[in-house]
Scaffold this motif. Structure first.
Motif, short mmCIF file in Angstrom:
data_model
loop_
_atom_site.label_atom_id
_atom_site.label_comp_id
_atom_site.label_asym_id
_atom_site.label_seq_id
_atom_site.Cartn_x
_atom_site.Cartn_y
_atom_site.Cartn_z
N PRO A 73 74.34 25.50 -38.55
CA PRO A 73 72.52 25.45 -38.31
C PRO A 73 72.38 25.36 -36.96
CG PRO A 73 73.53 23.46 -39.43
CD PRO A 73 74.64 24.41 -39.24
N SER A 74 73.11 24.73 -36.07
CA SER A 74 72.42 24.51 -34.83
C SER A 74 72.24 25.89 -33.96
CB SER A 74 73.61 23.62 -33.98
OG SER A 74 74.86 24.13 -34.02
N LYS A 75 73.05 26.96 -34.53
CA LYS A 75 72.83 28.25 -33.94
C LYS A 75 71.63 28.79 -34.43
CE LYS A 75 75.46 32.70 -33.89
NZ LYS A 75 76.56 33.46 -34.30
N TYR A 76 71.07 28.50 -35.36
CA TYR A 76 69.80 28.94 -35.90
C TYR A 76 68.75 28.01 -35.86
CZ TYR A 76 73.05 32.41 -38.08
OH TYR A 76 73.92 33.08 -38.17
N PHE A 77 68.91 27.11 -35.75
CA PHE A 77 67.61 25.94 -35.64
C PHE A 77 67.98 25.14 -34.42
CE2 PHE A 77 67.73 26.79 -40.04
CZ PHE A 77 66.59 27.37 -40.26
N GLN A 78 66.81 24.91 -33.75
CA GLN A 78 66.91 23.89 -32.58
C GLN A 78 67.31 22.48 -33.10
OE1 GLN A 78 63.28 23.57 -30.56
NE2 GLN A 78 64.49 22.47 -28.63
N GLY A 79 66.88 22.04 -34.24
CA GLY A 79 67.28 20.58 -34.74
C GLY A 79 68.40 20.41 -35.56
#
Length: 116
Positions: A73-79
């Motif tokens: 998910p860090s690839k898609y979301f900043q958080g």
């Protein structure tokens, strides 16, 4: 001539990614609606309803983590993961609204239809 930081940040925004992330927010919103409806129909009150909301938020985040983000998910979301787990104020209020609506309409609360 140096570019301002806002202009540099705006150039990094890629339209298709913004569209994909908005569909994930829509999925979280619909999940909150269904969880609120389920809590209302089941006649849940107080903390049991909010436990259902937390469980549905975690389940939705897990599915989005696995299916949509492919485990990163860090690839898609900043958080990163925290962005997926965070239900957001809108989704929490949507849950409460659907919960109270369906709770008021359910057969458990209609006068004369009490199960004894």
């Amino acid at each position: 001539m140096a570019t301002p930081p806002e202009a540099t940040a705006a150039q990094r925004i890629y339209g298709p990614n913004v569209l994909a992330n908005s569909s994930i927010q829509t999925t979280k919103f619909i999940s909150a609606c269904f969880a609120g409806a389920a809590a209302g129909v089941l006649g849940l009150e107080n903390w049991t309803g909010f436990i259902l909301f937390i469980a549905s938020t975690l389940l939705t985040a897990g599915i989005l983590h696995t299916v949509n983000c492919k485990g990163k998910p860090s690839k898609y979301f900043q958080g990163g993961v925290m962005e997926l787990i965070n239900p957001g104020q809108d989704n929490a209020f949507t849950f409460v609204l659907a919960w109270t609506l369906f709770y008021g309409m359910s057969a458990f609360n209609a006068p004369g239809l009490r199960i004894r």
